[in-house]
Design a protein around this motif. Structure first.
Motif, PDB file in Angstrom:
ATOM      1  N   UNK A  71      12.123 -45.081  20.101  1.00  0.00           N
ATOM      2  CA  UNK A  71      11.700 -45.220  21.505  1.00  0.00           C
ATOM      3  C   UNK A  71      10.306 -45.840  21.615  1.00  0.00           C
ATOM      4  N   UNK A  72       9.489 -45.640  20.594  1.00  0.00           N
ATOM      5  CA  UNK A  72       8.124 -46.178  20.616  1.00  0.00           C
ATOM      6  C   UNK A  72       7.999 -47.556  19.969  1.00  0.00           C
ATOM      7  N   UNK A  73       9.066 -48.035  19.353  1.00  0.00           N
ATOM      8  CA  UNK A  73       9.009 -49.288  18.590  1.00  0.00           C
ATOM      9  C   UNK A  73       8.441 -50.461  19.383  1.00  0.00           C
ATOM     10  N   UNK A  74       8.988 -50.700  20.572  1.00  0.00           N
ATOM     11  CA  UNK A  74       8.525 -51.833  21.376  1.00  0.00           C
ATOM     12  C   UNK A  74       7.071 -51.655  21.798  1.00  0.00           C
ATOM     13  N   UNK A  75       6.680 -50.411  22.057  1.00  0.00           N
ATOM     14  CA  UNK A  75       5.285 -50.149  22.417  1.00  0.00           C
ATOM     15  C   UNK A  75       4.352 -50.421  21.239  1.00  0.00           C
ATOM     16  N   UNK A  76       4.808 -50.077  20.041  1.00  0.00           N
ATOM     17  CA  UNK A  76       4.007 -50.337  18.831  1.00  0.00           C
ATOM     18  C   UNK A  76       3.856 -51.846  18.624  1.00  0.00           C
ATOM     19  N   UNK A  77       4.958 -52.592  18.825  1.00  0.00           N
ATOM     20  CA  UNK A  77       4.924 -54.063  18.716  1.00  0.00           C
ATOM     21  C   UNK A  77       3.915 -54.636  19.715  1.00  0.00           C
ATOM     22  N   UNK A  78       3.963 -54.150  20.958  1.00  0.00           N
ATOM     23  CA  UNK A  78       3.044 -54.627  22.001  1.00  0.00           C
ATOM     24  C   UNK A  78       1.591 -54.281  21.684  1.00  0.00           C
ATOM     25  N   UNK A  79       1.363 -53.074  21.176  1.00  0.00           N
ATOM     26  CA  UNK A  79       0.005 -52.654  20.814  1.00  0.00           C
ATOM     27  C   UNK A  79      -0.579 -53.549  19.723  1.00  0.00           C
ATOM     28  N   UNK A  80       0.257 -53.863  18.723  1.00  0.00           N
ATOM     29  CA  UNK A  80      -0.200 -54.723  17.625  1.00  0.00           C
ATOM     30  C   UNK A  80      -0.642 -56.078  18.151  1.00  0.00           C
ATOM     31  N   UNK A  81       0.163 -56.656  19.048  1.00  0.00           N
ATOM     32  CA  UNK A  81      -0.156 -57.976  19.618  1.00  0.00           C
ATOM     33  C   UNK A  81      -1.405 -57.911  20.495  1.00  0.00           C
ATOM     34  N   UNK A  82      -1.448 -56.907  21.372  1.00  0.00           N
ATOM     35  CA  UNK A  82      -2.541 -56.783  22.335  1.00  0.00           C
ATOM     36  C   UNK A  82      -3.902 -56.614  21.650  1.00  0.00           C
ATOM     37  N   UNK A  83      -3.938 -55.785  20.610  1.00  0.00           N
ATOM     38  CA  UNK A  83      -5.231 -55.446  20.009  1.00  0.00           C
ATOM     39  C   UNK A  83      -5.631 -56.316  18.826  1.00  0.00           C
ATOM     40  N   UNK A  84      -4.697 -57.122  18.343  1.00  0.00           N
ATOM     41  CA  UNK A  84      -5.036 -58.058  17.260  1.00  0.00           C
ATOM     42  C   UNK A  84      -6.153 -59.000  17.723  1.00  0.00           C
ATOM     43  N   UNK A  85      -6.025 -59.506  18.952  1.00  0.00           N
ATOM     44  CA  UNK A  85      -7.019 -60.443  19.479  1.00  0.00           C
ATOM     45  C   UNK A  85      -8.374 -59.771  19.718  1.00  0.00           C
ATOM     46  N   UNK A  86      -8.365 -58.433  19.810  1.00  0.00           N
ATOM     47  CA  UNK A  86      -9.617 -57.688  20.013  1.00  0.00           C
ATOM     48  C   UNK A  86     -10.226 -57.232  18.686  1.00  0.00           C
ATOM     49  N   UNK A  87      -9.536 -57.565  17.579  1.00  0.00           N
ATOM     50  CA  UNK A  87     -10.085 -57.246  16.265  1.00  0.00           C
ATOM     51  C   UNK A  87      -9.573 -55.961  15.636  1.00  0.00           C
ATOM     52  N   UNK A  88      -8.512 -55.374  16.231  1.00  0.00           N
ATOM     53  CA  UNK A  88      -7.942 -54.140  15.671  1.00  0.00           C
ATOM     54  C   UNK A  88      -6.651 -54.447  14.915  1.00  0.00           C
ATOM     55  N   UNK A  89      -6.539 -53.881  13.738  1.00  0.00           N
ATOM     56  CA  UNK A  89      -5.382 -54.129  12.871  1.00  0.00           C
ATOM     57  C   UNK A  89      -4.438 -52.932  12.934  1.00  0.00           C
ATOM     58  N   UNK A  90      -3.170 -53.194  13.258  1.00  0.00           N
ATOM     59  CA  UNK A  90      -2.174 -52.127  13.261  1.00  0.00           C
ATOM     60  C   UNK A  90      -1.414 -52.148  11.941  1.00  0.00           C
ATOM     61  N   UNK A  91      -1.374 -50.996  11.286  1.00  0.00           N
ATOM     62  CA  UNK A  91      -0.640 -50.831  10.036  1.00  0.00           C
ATOM     63  C   UNK A  91       0.373 -49.704  10.238  1.00  0.00           C
ATOM     64  N   UNK A  92       1.653 -50.029  10.149  1.00  0.00           N
ATOM     65  CA  UNK A  92       2.710 -49.016  10.292  1.00  0.00           C
ATOM     66  C   UNK A  92       3.111 -48.546   8.894  1.00  0.00           C
ATOM     67  N   UNK A  93       3.221 -47.243   8.735  1.00  0.00           N
ATOM     68  CA  UNK A  93       3.572 -46.665   7.423  1.00  0.00           C
ATOM     69  C   UNK A  93       4.794 -45.772   7.573  1.00  0.00           C
ATOM     70  N   UNK A  94       5.820 -46.016   6.759  1.00  0.00           N
ATOM     71  CA  UNK A  94       6.986 -45.135   6.706  1.00  0.00           C
ATOM     72  C   UNK A  94       6.716 -44.057   5.656  1.00  0.00           C
ATOM     73  N   UNK A  95       6.538 -42.793   6.084  1.00  0.00           N
ATOM     74  CA  UNK A  95       6.209 -41.726   5.132  1.00  0.00           C
ATOM     75  C   UNK A  95       7.421 -41.010   4.535  1.00  0.00           C
TER      76      UNK A  95
END
Length: 197
Positions: free
Chosen positions: A67-91
């Motif tokens: 349910x959060x997948x699309x939101x995670x994709x959007x967050x990665x795109x939105x904040x990449x330009x602001x200098x934040x790196x999203x790293x997803x980890x499957x534990x």
């Protein structure tokens, strides 16, 4: 004297249950080196100019993570330009949850066109260091890897359009202003991390 010793021991046992292991806000996180779905190894040290890191423990199979997948994709795109790196980890251990195998991670990332590293916590060494307990579970770190926020992405798992509190985005906005996030911790809602029995 013996009674005091027993009491101290009992308190120690009780404290071990009430104080979960893992990072707390203000702790400095250690870097990791994990394999992504592109078969390359990634660590936070690779991103010298990052203003911060959004570390999301997530997976393929969990309905909450999906349910959060699309939101995670959007967050990665939105904040990449602001200098934040999203790293997803499957534990998750694929022996306990076959849907979270590395091969199926690769398939999922391709299907959903992930624009961020989707890393596999092989041997389940990283999630206990962080204290992640759910998928998804988010840790926001500043550029010095100091933990600034831990918890949920927002306040509505079911419907992104009905979100009232964007916890993670508010935390990033606070960092941008040089402030401490409020709240700096929320309860992560999701599936438990799957460990081989």
């Amino acid at each position: 004297m013996k009674r005091i010793g027993f009491f101290a021991l009992l308190m120690g046992v009780l404290m071990s249950f009430t104080n979960p292991t893992g990072y707390k806000v203000g702790d400095k996180a250690t870097d990791f080196k994990l394999k992504s779905v592109d078969n390359k190894m990634y660590s936070m040290a690779d991103y010298k100019d990052a203003k911060g890191f959004i570390v999301v423990f997530t997976c393929n199979h969990c309905p909450f993570a999906v349910k959060y997948e699309d939101r995670i994709i959007d967050l990665a795109k939105k904040y990449k330009s602001k200098g934040y790196v999203l790293l997803a980890i499957n534990p998750n251990d694929p022996a306990a949850q076959p849907e979270d195998s590395f091969e199926l991670m690769q398939k999922r990332a391709k299907e959903k066109k992930f624009s961020f590293p989707y890393l596999f916590d092989e041997g389940q060494k990283i999630y206990p260091q962080y204290g992640a307990t759910k998928t998804p579970h988010v840790f926001l770190l500043d550029k010095n890897l100091v933990v600034k926020y831990i918890g949920a992405i927002d306040d509505n798992v079911e419907d992104a359009s009905q979100v009232k509190e964007k916890y993670l985005e508010n935390a990033i906005a606070a960092l941008e202003k040089g402030e401490e996030p409020t709240p700096n911790t929320t309860k992560a809602i999701g599936c438990s991390i799957k460990v081989k029995k």
